[in-house]
Design a protein around this motif. Structure first.
Motif, short mmCIF file in Angstrom:
data_model
loop_
_atom_site.label_atom_id
_atom_site.label_comp_id
_atom_site.label_asym_id
_atom_site.label_seq_id
_atom_site.Cartn_x
_atom_site.Cartn_y
_atom_site.Cartn_z
N LYS A 57 58.10 55.51 7.73
CA LYS A 57 57.90 55.10 9.11
C LYS A 57 59.06 54.23 9.59
O LYS A 57 59.57 54.42 10.70
CB LYS A 57 56.57 54.35 9.23
N ASP B 21 48.43 39.71 14.11
CA ASP B 21 49.08 40.87 13.52
C ASP B 21 49.94 40.45 12.33
O ASP B 21 50.17 41.24 11.41
CB ASP B 21 49.98 41.56 14.55
N LEU C 299 56.81 48.08 13.17
CA LEU C 299 55.63 48.79 12.67
C LEU C 299 54.66 49.17 13.78
O LEU C 299 53.58 49.69 13.49
CB LEU C 299 54.93 47.93 11.61
N GLY C 300 55.04 48.88 15.03
CA GLY C 300 54.25 49.42 16.13
C GLY C 300 53.53 48.44 17.02
O GLY C 300 52.81 48.86 17.94
N GLN C 301 53.70 47.13 16.81
CA GLN C 301 53.03 46.15 17.67
C GLN C 301 54.07 45.55 18.62
O GLN C 301 54.94 44.79 18.21
CB GLN C 301 52.40 45.04 16.82
N MET D 91 56.82 43.39 12.57
CA MET D 91 55.59 43.92 13.16
C MET D 91 55.89 44.75 14.41
O MET D 91 55.18 45.69 14.72
CB MET D 91 54.61 42.79 13.48
N ARG D 92 56.98 44.42 15.12
CA ARG D 92 57.41 45.26 16.24
C ARG D 92 57.86 46.63 15.72
O ARG D 92 57.52 47.67 16.30
CB ARG D 92 58.55 44.59 17.01
N PRO E 62 47.41 49.87 9.10
CA PRO E 62 46.27 49.81 10.03
C PRO E 62 45.01 50.40 9.40
O PRO E 62 45.05 51.42 8.73
CB PRO E 62 46.73 50.66 11.21
N ALA F 36 48.59 47.63 14.39
CA ALA F 36 49.84 47.90 13.66
C ALA F 36 49.74 47.53 12.19
O ALA F 36 50.71 47.67 11.45
CB ALA F 36 50.99 47.13 14.30
#
Length: 346
Positions: A340, A276, A213-215, A210-211, A166, A174
């Motif tokens: 992460k 994303d 990684l936070g989205q 991507m989920r 990001p 994300a």
């Protein structure tokens, strides 16, 4: 993994004749890295000591027999833990050349790290760059890390993603990831490998990563293959016969996919926050665009593995190897991303 300890990340040394050892040595003292993980290098201790001296650091290489040793050995500033792998014949290989000896050493490091990750002795693998030519010279017929790791892990559905964290040349909260339907193969072969199933699979893998990684609801932009997205069939029909049906199927499965979109403008929209994740049809379609945005900060993430694996997005840089000038931004980002992802392991 337990929230009471830092994740253990194995850093494979890469090709000893390239920039990998130097990049690891130069990254080791970064306080932020030491705060988010317990790194363990897999490679040759003497090569690492040379790399430390090259970067004028005061690192001392400490040899360990297994990751379990880290539980009784406290992390110390200026001490690099190394699990030795391979023969000492790599010590005789000149800088900046392809050699079967360094190819074999790199192969053994990757194999050992992957085995430890599968056994949950470590929490993730971060790889320094290897030479495909040296790997082949050593008798290992793999196009690169991605395909080798997939075989070691026993998976058939996998993909390479180049990822920008990001705020690094993108506006997605994300970060921005680009997955590839085809990878290390010729253009002629890549065209034959495209299928509805392959495009859907990569959309799923990109959505899943991507989920992680936070989205929570990733927006996936799917690239066209031909100029102007085929111009209604004038420049090719792959958009109509393969990509559009794949996008429709992905959406029917609950994904938020859009496409096929002209590749020459898709990455601009993704950079500006419209997507994303991006699914590219072939290697250079994704790599060139993302590396133009921020090559040194890009992270290579392997999708579909049962383990965490990230890497730098650059190669061995034989032309700059062992000169004390190697860039470390990519290795730092790769370690941060692996740490992460490792926190999400059961």
């Amino acid at each position: 993994m337990s929230e009471n300890r830092l994740p253990i990340l194995a850093l494979t040394m890469g090709d000893a004749a390239g920039v990998g050892p130097e990049v690891i040595a130069a990254t080791w003292g970064n306080p932020e890295i030491q705060a988010i993980c317990r790194p363990l290098v897999i490679g040759n201790p003497q090569i690492l000591q040379r790399a430390s001296q090259l970067r004028a650091s005061d690192l001392t290489v400490r040899v360990v027999d297994s990751p379990a040793d880290l539980a009784r050995l406290p992390a110390e500033r200026g001490v690099m833990d190394c699990l030795p792998v391979g023969s000492d014949d790599v010590l005789d290989v000149p800088a900046g050349v392809n050699d079967a000896r360094t190819g074999q050493a790199a192969f053994e490091a990757i194999t050992r790290a992957t085995e430890m990750a599968l056994a949950r002795e470590i929490d993730g693998v971060v790889t320094a760059p290897i030479s495909k030519a040296a790997l082949h010279a050593a008798g290992h017929d793999y196009p690169g890390h991605t395909e080798l790791l997939a075989e070691l892990c026993g998976v058939e559905e996998f993909a390479m993603m180049l990822y920008l964290p990001p705020g690094v040349a993108n506006k997605s909260p994300a970060g921005l990831g680009v997955a590839h339907v085809t990878l290390h193969t010729s253009m002629r072969t890549a065209l034959d490998m495209l299928s509805i199933e392959a495009v859907v699979e990569k959309c799923q893998l990109a959505d899943d990563m991507m989920r992680k990684l936070g989205q929570p609801a990733p927006r996936i932009g799917v690239a066209a293959l031909n100029p102007h997205a085929g111009e209604g069939g004038l420049f090719g029909d792959e958009e109509q016969t393969i990509i559009a049906p794949a996008v429709a199927q992905a959406n029917a499965m609950g994904l938020k996919a859009t496409g096929p979109l002209p590749a020459d403008t898709l990455m601009i929209a993704a950079r500006d926050g419209a997507f994303d994740g991006v699914v590219a049809m072939y290697h250079d379609q994704g790599h060139i665009a993302l590396k133009l945005l921020a090559m040194h900060a890009a992270v290579n993430v392997t999708l579909g593995l049962p383990i965490v694996r990230t890497s730098v997005a650059h190669g061995t840089a034989f032309d700059r190897a062992w000169q004390g000038t190697a860039e470390t931004t990519g290795m730092i980002a790769a370690i941060q991303t692996a740490a992460k992802l490792a926190l999400q392991l059961p």
